[in-house]
Design a protein around this motif. Structure first.
Motif, PDB file in Angstrom:
ATOM      1  N   ILE A 129     -10.413  -2.058   5.025  1.00 23.70           N
ATOM      2  CA  ILE A 129     -11.249  -1.104   3.965  1.00 23.70           C
ATOM      3  C   ILE A 129     -10.098  -0.708   3.104  1.00 23.70           C
ATOM      4  CG2 ILE A 129     -12.628   0.864   3.348  1.00 23.70           C
ATOM      5  CD1 ILE A 129     -14.440  -1.159   4.524  1.00 23.70           C
ATOM      6  N   ASP A 130     -10.254  -0.996   1.831  1.00 26.12           N
ATOM      7  CA  ASP A 130      -9.406  -0.468   0.883  1.00 26.12           C
ATOM      8  C   ASP A 130     -10.053   0.513   0.018  1.00 26.12           C
ATOM      9  OD1 ASP A 130      -6.992  -0.545  -0.996  1.00 26.12           O
ATOM     10  OD2 ASP A 130      -8.249  -1.314  -2.342  1.00 26.12           O
ATOM     11  N   ASN A 218      -2.198   6.633 -11.011  1.00 25.99           N
ATOM     12  CA  ASN A 218      -2.659   7.968 -10.591  1.00 25.99           C
ATOM     13  C   ASN A 218      -1.663   9.058 -11.238  1.00 25.99           C
ATOM     14  OD1 ASN A 218      -2.875  10.690  -9.497  1.00 25.99           O
ATOM     15  ND2 ASN A 218      -3.412   9.729  -7.484  1.00 25.99           N
ATOM     16  N   TYR A 251      -9.132   5.329 -13.415  1.00 21.82           N
ATOM     17  CA  TYR A 251      -8.626   5.410 -11.994  1.00 21.82           C
ATOM     18  C   TYR A 251      -9.546   5.418 -10.909  1.00 21.82           C
ATOM     19  CZ  TYR A 251      -4.783   5.625  -8.324  1.00 21.82           C
ATOM     20  OH  TYR A 251      -4.115   5.475  -7.222  1.00 21.82           O
ATOM     21  N   SER A 254      -9.273   3.072  -5.513  1.00 26.49           N
ATOM     22  CA  SER A 254      -9.574   1.990  -4.469  1.00 26.49           C
ATOM     23  C   SER A 254      -8.764   0.917  -5.326  1.00 26.49           C
ATOM     24  CB  SER A 254     -10.926   1.694  -4.270  1.00 26.49           C
ATOM     25  OG  SER A 254     -11.700   2.371  -3.758  1.00 26.49           O
ATOM     26  N   LYS A 281       3.230   2.994  -2.540  1.00 23.09           N
ATOM     27  CA  LYS A 281       2.351   3.379  -1.425  1.00 23.09           C
ATOM     28  C   LYS A 281       1.897   2.156  -0.890  1.00 23.09           C
ATOM     29  CE  LYS A 281      -1.885   5.739  -0.494  1.00 23.09           C
ATOM     30  NZ  LYS A 281      -3.256   6.544  -0.786  1.00 23.09           N
ATOM     31  N   GLU A 287      -2.087  -5.978   0.594  1.00 24.85           N
ATOM     32  CA  GLU A 287      -2.509  -5.251  -0.785  1.00 24.85           C
ATOM     33  C   GLU A 287      -1.891  -6.069  -1.934  1.00 24.85           C
ATOM     34  OE1 GLU A 287      -3.908  -0.833   0.630  1.00 24.85           O
ATOM     35  OE2 GLU A 287      -1.691  -1.181   0.355  1.00 24.85           O
TER      36      GLU A 287
END
Ligand code: AHG
Ligand code: MN
Ligand code: MN
Length: 345
Positions: A129-130, A218, A251, A254, A281, A287
């Protein structure tokens, strides 16, 4: 060696066909295909349907929302859905012989899913789960997957650069559930028809626009960015004053959902290093690398700002990496800022 080859649009790209039909149609064109990859994708789609169903019941049944009380290898609090999705990927592949090793964000070490695990057998790396922080607020989350053939390196055989991936993709659990994948021959998107229970081809041969209108980062971390990141974002904000098409910001938080929007509409997503997180991160192997594989197949680019993501030789399973990904125009300019590390006017 790849099982699947689809170099140009064929009848297998007819909208509305199922994921399995799409893969079978491609396999028939290549007599060397063993069919194992089709089985692997069928099980990924089963995991996706099970996770999608569980998400649809969030708030209605126990133990979908909220935390388990455990902390994973990343030092992050585990949510019930992280655990459910991780166990689902294990369950759908266990003893099938389709995947020998499974590595996951939620597992410290890869686990063997088969008695035999020779070099060259399939290995699966997943972020089950991202975007976990979005689960409890009913905002899009995803599963990200990367398929490798097990290598001969001394540890698990999984520390391979992204350009060695056999396939990669993600399942986005949003207003509808979509599976997007590439086996190295284009990017294809399938939408889950919840009544039929099948993923149906809705987005054949996806291509990212060469330039877009959104940037995604972010911005709360801007005091912690390196100066070039601030300069680049300021450059984007100044587009309107230069008489260029202005940018807007988006943004979600996820990664795969932010990426999916970027894939469809163009633009750029950045998760740069910060003072607290000097390597960024996001995790390289499950990912950044799979999304880099997808974006390059769709005509886009992915880098750390300095180095192409798919060329990075991993040193550790859970290694983190800065990510700059999206349309070629925006990524190339961001790289110019990163490489010069100085202000542009
Ligand atoms: P995960 O839920 O798998 O741990 O991933 C979370 C990641 C990624 O999905 C997202 O883009 C990013 O964390 C958001 O981080 P910030 O809250 O620092 O922006
Ligand atoms: Mn994630
Ligand atoms: Mn995760």
């Amino acid at each position: 060696m790849k099982d699947i080859v689809a170099t140009k649009p064929t009848t297998s790209l007819t909208k509305g066909i199922t994921l399995f039909q799409h893969i079978l149609a491609q396999q028939t064109q290549y007599p060397d295909a063993t069919g194992e990859f089709g089985g692997l994708m069928a099980q990924i789609s089963l995991a996706a349907k099970l996770i999608s169903r569980q998400l649809a019941q969030a708030g209605l049944i126990e133990n979908v929302l909220g935390f388990t009380g455990e902390v994973n290898v990343q030092g992050e609090a585990v949510r019930h859905l992280d655990q459910y999705a991780n166990e689902t990927f294990i369950r759908v592949f266990k003893d099938t012989g389709l995947v020998c090793l499974l590595a996951s964000e939620e597992l410290e070490e890869p686990i063997a899913l088969s008695n035999q695990c020779p070099v060259g057998s399939y290995a699966l790396l997943v972020d089950p789960i991202d975007g976990s922080s979005n689960i409890d607020v009913n905002v899009s989350v995803a599963s990200i997957f990367s398929v490798q053939k097990r290598g001969a390196d001394s540890t698990s055989g999984l520390l391979q650069p992204g350009n060695a991936q056999v396939a990669a993709g993600y399942v986005l659990y949003g207003p509808n559930t979509m599976l997007v994948y590439s086996s190295g021959y284009g990017v294809h998107g399938f939408t889950l028809d919840p009544v039929v229970g099948e993923f149906l081809l809705s987005h054949p041969n996806m291509q990212i626009p060469t330039q877009g209108e959104y940037y995604s980062i972010n911005e709360a971390y801007s005091p912690d960015w390196q100066p070039y990141v601030r300069d680049y974002i300021e450059h984007l904000k100044g587009a309107k004053n230069r008489g260029e098409r202005p940018y807007s910001a988006r943004y979600i938080g996820s990664l795969a959902a932010d990426f999916h929007r970027t894939l469809l509409t163009g633009g750029i997503y950045l998760y740069p290093p910060t003072i607290d997180k000097p390597r960024g991160k996001l995790r390289l192997l499950y990912e950044a690398a799979p999304l880099a594989f997808i974006v390059e197949q769709a005509g886009g680019r992915a880098s750390t700002g300095i180095e192409r993501i798919l060329d990075i030789q991993p040193q550790a399973l859970h290694q983190r990496v800065p990510l700059v990904i999206g349309s070629p125009t925006e990524v190339t300019l961001a790289e110019t800022y990163a490489q010069q590390g100085t202000s542009h006017s």
